[in-house]
Scaffold this motif. Structure first.
Motif, mmCIF file in Angstrom:
data_model
loop_
_atom_site.group_PDB
_atom_site.id
_atom_site.type_symbol
_atom_site.label_atom_id
_atom_site.label_comp_id
_atom_site.label_asym_id
_atom_site.label_seq_id
_atom_site.Cartn_x
_atom_site.Cartn_y
_atom_site.Cartn_z
ATOM 1 N N ILE A 207 0.852 -1.211 0.000
ATOM 2 C CA ILE A 207 0.000 0.000 0.000
ATOM 3 C C ILE A 207 0.880 1.250 0.000
ATOM 4 C CG2 ILE A 207 -1.629 1.397 1.344
ATOM 5 C CD1 ILE A 207 -3.102 -0.928 2.168
ATOM 6 N N VAL A 208 1.897 1.242 0.877
ATOM 7 C CA VAL A 208 2.769 2.426 0.970
ATOM 8 C C VAL A 208 3.469 2.639 -0.376
ATOM 9 C CG1 VAL A 208 4.761 3.441 2.139
ATOM 10 C CG2 VAL A 208 3.115 2.088 3.456
ATOM 11 N N LEU A 211 0.967 3.925 -3.079
ATOM 12 C CA LEU A 211 0.559 5.320 -2.830
ATOM 13 C C LEU A 211 1.702 6.274 -3.160
ATOM 14 C CD1 LEU A 211 -1.521 5.169 0.497
ATOM 15 C CD2 LEU A 211 -2.361 5.666 -1.809
ATOM 16 N N LEU A 218 -2.462 9.543 -3.856
ATOM 17 C CA LEU A 218 -2.074 9.821 -2.458
ATOM 18 C C LEU A 218 -2.688 11.149 -2.006
ATOM 19 C CD1 LEU A 218 -0.482 9.315 0.133
ATOM 20 C CD2 LEU A 218 1.556 10.247 -0.990
ATOM 21 N N VAL A 221 -6.248 10.648 -1.198
ATOM 22 C CA VAL A 221 -6.381 9.880 0.058
ATOM 23 C C VAL A 221 -6.138 10.812 1.245
ATOM 24 C CG1 VAL A 221 -5.272 8.089 1.465
ATOM 25 C CG2 VAL A 221 -5.830 7.612 -0.919
ATOM 26 N N LYS A 222 -5.147 11.702 1.109
ATOM 27 C CA LYS A 222 -4.863 12.638 2.219
ATOM 28 C C LYS A 222 -6.069 13.530 2.479
ATOM 29 C CE LYS A 222 0.141 13.123 1.849
ATOM 30 N NZ LYS A 222 1.226 13.979 1.343
ATOM 31 N N GLN A 225 -8.741 11.420 4.255
ATOM 32 C CA GLN A 225 -8.384 11.118 5.648
ATOM 33 C C GLN A 225 -8.352 12.391 6.502
ATOM 34 O OE1 GLN A 225 -8.497 8.241 6.828
ATOM 35 N NE2 GLN A 225 -8.518 7.087 4.913
ATOM 36 N N THR A 249 -10.052 5.285 0.127
ATOM 37 C CA THR A 249 -9.001 4.465 0.750
ATOM 38 C C THR A 249 -9.396 2.984 0.697
ATOM 39 O OG1 THR A 249 -8.719 6.349 2.243
ATOM 40 C CG2 THR A 249 -7.423 4.394 2.720
ATOM 41 N N VAL A 345 -3.400 3.488 7.135
ATOM 42 C CA VAL A 345 -3.296 4.580 6.153
ATOM 43 C C VAL A 345 -3.735 5.896 6.802
ATOM 44 C CG1 VAL A 345 -4.199 5.491 3.972
ATOM 45 C CG2 VAL A 345 -3.571 3.072 4.141
ATOM 46 N N HIS A 346 -4.805 5.840 7.602
ATOM 47 C CA HIS A 346 -5.281 7.085 8.238
ATOM 48 C C HIS A 346 -4.170 7.705 9.093
ATOM 49 C CE1 HIS A 346 -7.933 9.940 10.239
ATOM 50 N NE2 HIS A 346 -7.334 9.599 11.363
ATOM 51 N N VAL A 349 -0.983 8.867 6.855
ATOM 52 C CA VAL A 349 -1.026 10.071 6.014
ATOM 53 C C VAL A 349 -1.375 11.332 6.803
ATOM 54 C CG1 VAL A 349 -1.641 8.713 3.964
ATOM 55 C CG2 VAL A 349 -3.449 9.915 5.208
#
Ligand code: HEM
Length: 384
Positions: A207-208, A211, A218, A221-222, A225, A249, A345-346, A349
């Motif tokens: 995932i990292v 992204l 990304l 997603v930011k 989140q 996400t 992820v939450h 990021v």
């Protein structure tokens, strides 16, 4: 090797009569793995899947949240991290918590280190010769088994009914009223802890990586989140309902499972001659149900090697998306994996910025696909 989703479904859905799981001898030995087959499989499966059903996960959200924060907080003092080391720590301690209600400790750190060696020798020539990976794996496996044995003995003395897998295993009786022995419980925990952290840890690394390689995604997603974070008090743990506010996400999670194929196949042995739509499976043969084949097929996924979470805005065709297998051995951890990924992820990021250090070293395909070197990152905290 199966070549269509229908064949795969047929093999995996079969009750224990026609096909059975058939893992390499090295895995069976390092996990001390008495096969979970027939009624025993169904009995153990019911026990291990109960704490991973949504209604149980919902109750443990604060605990999972705190474990993710515990791992990521340790990055503050280190400008560089190896992502895989960190995600192993995270996935292992979550599996340890739901199985034995144990917090991180000196013993858990030692078990995690032992599992790294077990994993390294799990798919190897099963010759117990000093100096080989297999020999080291067996030695470390015995050390984990001893630690698990102590955990079980301590629990028996405590006489407290925890709400976890260990407790359910201790209370479980078969039809004749027999309880599981300490050794049986120990061996089940050994396999569960392995299954519970090994693939998840690699999956979180992917995932990292995806992204980072896709800055536009990304960025979105930011934003998603950031909105979730704004709806919370400072340091308030994420709740089950917060996860519903992460559609993008969630698609990143789905797409990473498809593209990375961290569990690319399920091995089976044919127990009796079987035929399916003109395909003959002779007794005694081995079958590989190869998920990677359809996950990366142009026939089912347009531009299959592209990381494109938006493809999951439309559900995939039946049986063409099986990162967690299918049928009677469908992964019981499929929901908890998604919870772990969304929490990770939450917190990642909204707390850190990072960049990958050094050149892309490609993919290591053994024993399962993973970024070579575990993905080294330079990390810096973006909020206090
Ligand atoms: C990305 C993460 C994961 C992936 C891709 C994955 C994939 C799979 C697959 C494909 C199987 C089926 C194996 C077969 O057909 O022989 C399986 C089985 C299993 N998984 Fe997972 N898994 C993941 C995470 C987890 C987690 C987090 C747990 C527990 C905490 C777990 C526990 C198990 C167990 C106990 C089985 C055996 C089920 C049975 O034999 O009935 N897995 N997993």
């Amino acid at each position: 090797m199966t070549s269509t989703p229908e064949e795969a479904k047929f093999v995996l859905a079969s009750r224990h009569k026609s096909f059975q799981a058939c893992y390499p001898p090295s895995i069976k030995r390092v996990l001390n793995h008495p096969s979970w087959e027939g009624d025993f499989h169904l009995r153990i499966r019911k026990i291990v899947q109960t704490p991973m059903l949504p209604e149980s996960l919902r109750l443990n959200m604060a605990k999972f949240d705190s474990l993710v924060r515990w791992v990521l907080a340790s990055w503050d003092k280190r400008p560089y991290i190896i992502t895989h080391d960190e995600t192993r720590k995270l996935a292992f301690h979550i599996a340890l918590y739901i199985s034995c209600t144990l917090p991180p400790s000196h013993d858990s750190a030692k078990m995690l280190e032992d599992y790294a060696h077990v994993s390294n020798g799990a798919v190897s020539l099963p010759f117990d010769i000093p100096g080989t990976r297999f020999h080291v794996a067996l030695k470390r496996s015995r050390e984990i088994l001893a630690t698990l044995n102590n955990i079980i003995l301590r629990r028996r003395m405590e006489k407290v009914a925890y709400d976890d897998i260990l407790n359910s295993l201790m209370e479980s009786k078969d039809e004749s009223g027999n309880y599981l022995s300490n050794n049986e419980i120990r061996d089940i925990l050994m396999t569960f802890l392995f299954a519970g952290h090994e693939t998840t840890a690699v999956f979180l690394v992917w995932i990292v990586k995806y992204l980072t390689e896709n800055p536009d995604i990304l960025e979105q997603v930011k934003i998603e989140q950031g909105m979730v974070k704004m709806s919370k008090e400072e340091n308030e743990p994420l709740s089950w309902s917060d996860l519903k506010n992460m559609p993008l996400t969630s698609r990143v999670v789905q797409e990473t499972l498809r593209l990375s194929n961290v569990a690319p196949f399920s091995p089976r042995e044919v127990l009796e001659d079987v035929e399916y739509k003109g395909v003959y499976f002779p007794k005694g043969w081995k079958v590989q149900v190869y998920y990677r084949h359809f996950h990366l097929s142009q026939e089912y996924y347009k531009d299959p090697y592209k990381f494109d979470p938006s493809r999951f805005e439309v559900p995939p065709k039946p049986s063409t998306y099986t990162p967690f297998g299918n049928g009677i051995r469908l992964c019981p951890g499929s929901e908890i994996v998604k919870v772990e990924a969304l929490l990770f992820v939450h917190i990642l990021v909204t707390t850190y910025s990072w960049k990958i250090v050094g050149p892309d070293r490609g993919t290591q395909y053994w024993p399962t696909p993973r970024p070579k070197g575990g993905l080294q990152l330079e990390v810096s905290r973006i909020i206090k």
